[in-house]
Design a protein around this motif. Structure first.
Motif, PDB file in Angstrom:
ATOM      1  N   TRP A  37       0.831  -1.194   0.000  1.00 32.09           N
ATOM      2  CA  TRP A  37       0.000   0.000   0.000  1.00 32.09           C
ATOM      3  C   TRP A  37       0.870   1.251   0.000  1.00 32.09           C
ATOM      4  O   TRP A  37       1.797   1.376   0.801  1.00 32.09           O
ATOM      5  CB  TRP A  37      -0.951  -0.008   1.194  1.00 32.09           C
ATOM      6  N   THR A  38       0.559   2.128  -0.930  1.00 36.47           N
ATOM      7  CA  THR A  38       1.368   3.322  -1.162  1.00 36.47           C
ATOM      8  C   THR A  38       0.488   4.553  -1.083  1.00 36.47           C
ATOM      9  O   THR A  38      -0.614   4.574  -1.651  1.00 36.47           O
ATOM     10  CB  THR A  38       2.038   3.255  -2.553  1.00 36.47           C
ATOM     11  N   ALA A  39       0.953   5.560  -0.387  1.00 40.05           N
ATOM     12  CA  ALA A  39       0.170   6.776  -0.193  1.00 40.05           C
ATOM     13  C   ALA A  39      -0.101   7.460  -1.525  1.00 40.05           C
ATOM     14  O   ALA A  39       0.752   7.454  -2.423  1.00 40.05           O
ATOM     15  CB  ALA A  39       0.903   7.737   0.729  1.00 40.05           C
ATOM     16  N   PRO A  40      -1.283   8.048  -1.695  1.00 40.98           N
ATOM     17  CA  PRO A  40      -1.606   8.705  -2.961  1.00 40.98           C
ATOM     18  C   PRO A  40      -0.627   9.808  -3.317  1.00 40.98           C
ATOM     19  O   PRO A  40      -0.294   9.988  -4.496  1.00 40.98           O
ATOM     20  CB  PRO A  40      -3.023   9.241  -2.742  1.00 40.98           C
ATOM     21  N   GLU A  41      -0.139  10.543  -2.313  1.00 43.68           N
ATOM     22  CA  GLU A  41       0.803  11.631  -2.591  1.00 43.68           C
ATOM     23  C   GLU A  41       2.094  11.098  -3.210  1.00 43.68           C
ATOM     24  O   GLU A  41       2.654  11.708  -4.124  1.00 43.68           O
ATOM     25  CB  GLU A  41       1.115  12.387  -1.297  1.00 43.68           C
ATOM     26  N   ALA A  42       2.536   9.942  -2.735  1.00 44.11           N
ATOM     27  CA  ALA A  42       3.764   9.357  -3.275  1.00 44.11           C
ATOM     28  C   ALA A  42       3.560   8.883  -4.709  1.00 44.11           C
ATOM     29  O   ALA A  42       4.444   9.043  -5.566  1.00 44.11           O
ATOM     30  CB  ALA A  42       4.207   8.193  -2.393  1.00 44.11           C
ATOM     31  N   LEU A  43       2.397   8.308  -4.984  1.00 45.05           N
ATOM     32  CA  LEU A  43       2.126   7.837  -6.346  1.00 45.05           C
ATOM     33  C   LEU A  43       2.048   8.999  -7.329  1.00 45.05           C
ATOM     34  O   LEU A  43       2.588   8.931  -8.437  1.00 45.05           O
ATOM     35  CB  LEU A  43       0.827   7.032  -6.361  1.00 45.05           C
ATOM     36  N   VAL A  44       1.362  10.060  -6.930  1.00 42.95           N
ATOM     37  CA  VAL A  44       1.259  11.237  -7.806  1.00 42.95           C
ATOM     38  C   VAL A  44       2.638  11.832  -8.033  1.00 42.95           C
ATOM     39  O   VAL A  44       3.000  12.207  -9.166  1.00 42.95           O
ATOM     40  CB  VAL A  44       0.286  12.258  -7.198  1.00 42.95           C
ATOM     41  N   ALA A  45       3.452  11.919  -6.982  1.00 42.38           N
ATOM     42  CA  ALA A  45       4.804  12.472  -7.115  1.00 42.38           C
ATOM     43  C   ALA A  45       5.668  11.610  -8.025  1.00 42.38           C
ATOM     44  O   ALA A  45       6.577  12.114  -8.699  1.00 42.38           O
ATOM     45  CB  ALA A  45       5.446  12.598  -5.734  1.00 42.38           C
ATOM     46  N   ALA A  46       5.377  10.288  -8.065  1.00 40.87           N
ATOM     47  CA  ALA A  46       6.138   9.379  -8.927  1.00 40.87           C
ATOM     48  C   ALA A  46       5.662   9.408 -10.374  1.00 40.87           C
ATOM     49  O   ALA A  46       6.199   8.692 -11.218  1.00 40.87           O
ATOM     50  CB  ALA A  46       6.042   7.959  -8.380  1.00 40.87           C
ATOM     51  N   GLY A  47       4.645  10.227 -10.648  1.00 36.18           N
ATOM     52  CA  GLY A  47       4.159  10.378 -12.019  1.00 36.18           C
ATOM     53  C   GLY A  47       3.131   9.367 -12.452  1.00 36.18           C
ATOM     54  O   GLY A  47       2.840   9.249 -13.652  1.00 36.18           O
ATOM     55  N   VAL A  48       2.540   8.632 -11.515  1.00 37.96           N
ATOM     56  CA  VAL A  48       1.522   7.647 -11.868  1.00 37.96           C
ATOM     57  C   VAL A  48       0.248   8.357 -12.309  1.00 37.96           C
ATOM     58  O   VAL A  48      -0.198   9.315 -11.669  1.00 37.96           O
ATOM     59  CB  VAL A  48       1.216   6.724 -10.679  1.00 37.96           C
ATOM     60  N   ALA A  49      -0.339   7.893 -13.400  1.00 36.80           N
ATOM     61  CA  ALA A  49      -1.606   8.440 -13.885  1.00 36.80           C
ATOM     62  C   ALA A  49      -2.750   7.689 -13.227  1.00 36.80           C
ATOM     63  O   ALA A  49      -2.982   6.511 -13.546  1.00 36.80           O
ATOM     64  CB  ALA A  49      -1.700   8.324 -15.403  1.00 36.80           C
ATOM     65  N   PRO A  50      -3.453   8.322 -12.278  1.00 40.12           N
ATOM     66  CA  PRO A  50      -4.596   7.636 -11.657  1.00 40.12           C
ATOM     67  C   PRO A  50      -5.616   7.228 -12.714  1.00 40.12           C
ATOM     68  O   PRO A  50      -5.712   7.828 -13.787  1.00 40.12           O
ATOM     69  CB  PRO A  50      -5.165   8.703 -10.705  1.00 40.12           C
ATOM     70  N   TRP A  51      -6.384   6.196 -12.388  1.00 42.39           N
ATOM     71  CA  TRP A  51      -7.479   5.706 -13.228  1.00 42.39           C
ATOM     72  C   TRP A  51      -6.986   4.925 -14.437  1.00 42.39           C
ATOM     73  O   TRP A  51      -7.470   3.844 -14.712  1.00 42.39           O
ATOM     74  CB  TRP A  51      -8.373   6.859 -13.671  1.00 42.39           C
TER      75      TRP A  51
END
Length: 341
Positions: free
Chosen positions: A249-263
């Motif tokens: 489980w990874t925090a949403p802030e970390a995923l966004v900072a890593a450049g992951v495109a949600p959805w």
């Protein structure tokens, strides 16, 4: 228009060979309804239906197979040019009792506020439009159906995220496939984040119940808030596949900072915020009051996995939709950005 012989409902499904249309057909057959499907012949329809071949994309001439016949109910899942809905609905208006158009919550003006009900502001659309963006296409389809059948004979099923067996977009199939490979899996948090979706089979059952009861007008159709969470969905995938996957489980802030495109890169998931509110915080009280029942997430996931295994593990994908999910190469890039193995 009176029902068919011995009280059996006569249903025409425009489509009926894939995902939502197929779920509607199978639900109707289970009820003993007489079912006709009008399709392009690219996929075999379920056994037990009358099959009519045509192509709505070619204009009125492509509807020749519908020149005769009468039905109690028409269900239309079309999501492209509204003019195709217009032409079919006009042709059928005097030979069908009711018209159910499977629309989308995308018809609401963006961004749809949390808790938005059916009276929310809508995008512009026209029944005469050709190729237009998805939201405008669905709104134009609503207008086309209503213009032909009238508000009292038209049901607008404004679906949200749809999952379940036969899914041809790839969201739940991607998660199942990735988790089935095992190992450490990037799990977008928080795990307690509520999500909304509707199983295509629950959509089908509700739609058939609604037209049988003479309902009309728009209904948001998606699971009630709190039906399940991102964690429950992914843990169900682990249990269904029996894989030795470890959800990280990874925090949403970390995923966004890593450049992951949600959805798109992590299907279904959206970080809390405006887009999350629009997709996963819909008001569905009207549909619930009208009998909407949503099966447990465990059942949707297990049945989708069983279907995937039955077809060799590779889900079909609509050619007009982009691929979803992280490729192995992209997953490695995200892991590097996150600083994980």
């Amino acid at each position: 228009m009176p029902p068919g012989r011995l009280g059996t409902m006569r249903l025409l499904v425009l489509g009926g060979t894939e995902f939502v249309g197929r779920a509607v057909v199978e639900a109707a057959l289970d009820r003993g309804w007489e079912v006709t499907v009008f399709h392009r012949g690219r996929h075999a329809p379920p056994a037990g239906v009358t099959s009519l071949i045509g192509d709505r994309t070619t204009g009125p001439d492509g509807l020749a197979a519908l020149a005769t016949g009468s039905w109690d109910v028409v269900v239309d899942t079309w999501s492209a040019a509204p003019s195709a809905v217009r032409d079919a609905a006009r042709l059928l208006t005097d030979r069908a009792g009711r018209y159910a158009y499977v629309s989308s919550r995308s018809v609401y003006a963006w961004p749809a506020a949390a808790g938005l009900a059916e009276d929310g502001p809508l995008v512009e659309g026209s029944p005469d439009d050709g190729d237009v963006p998805y939201a405008e296409a669905k709104r134009g389809g609503e207008l086309a159906a209503t213009a032909a059948f009238g508000a009292d004979r038209t049901l607008l099923v404004r679906a949200g995220l749809i999952l379940g067996p036969y899914e041809n977009v790839g969201r739940l199939p991607w998660w199942l496939g990735r988790i089935a490979r095992g190992g450490s899996v990037i799990a977008p948090g928080p795990s307690s984040l509520p999500i909304q979706y509707v199983d295509a089979r629950d959509l089908a059952e509700w739609t058939l119940d609604a037209v049988s009861a003479g309902l009309s007008g728009p209904y948001n159709l998606i699971s009630p808030p709190g039906h399940t969470t991102m964690g429950e969905l992914l843990h169900a995938c682990v249990r269904a596949t029996g894989a030795g996957a470890e959800l990280r489980w990874t925090a949403p802030e970390a995923l966004v900072a890593a450049g992951v495109a949600p959805w798109s890169e992590l299907p279904v998931w959206l970080p809390p915020g405006e887009t999350y509110d629009a997709i996963h915080r819909a008001d569905v009280s009207r549909a619930v009051a009208a009998g909407l029942h949503c099966r447990p997430v465990e059942e949707t996931v297990a049945d989708t996995w069983a279907w995937l295994e039955s077809i060799g593990g590779v889900a079909p994908r609509r050619p007009d939709r982009p691929e979803v999910g992280l490729s192995p190469e992209r997953e490695a890039e995200v892991r590097a950005a996150l600083g994980t193995e």
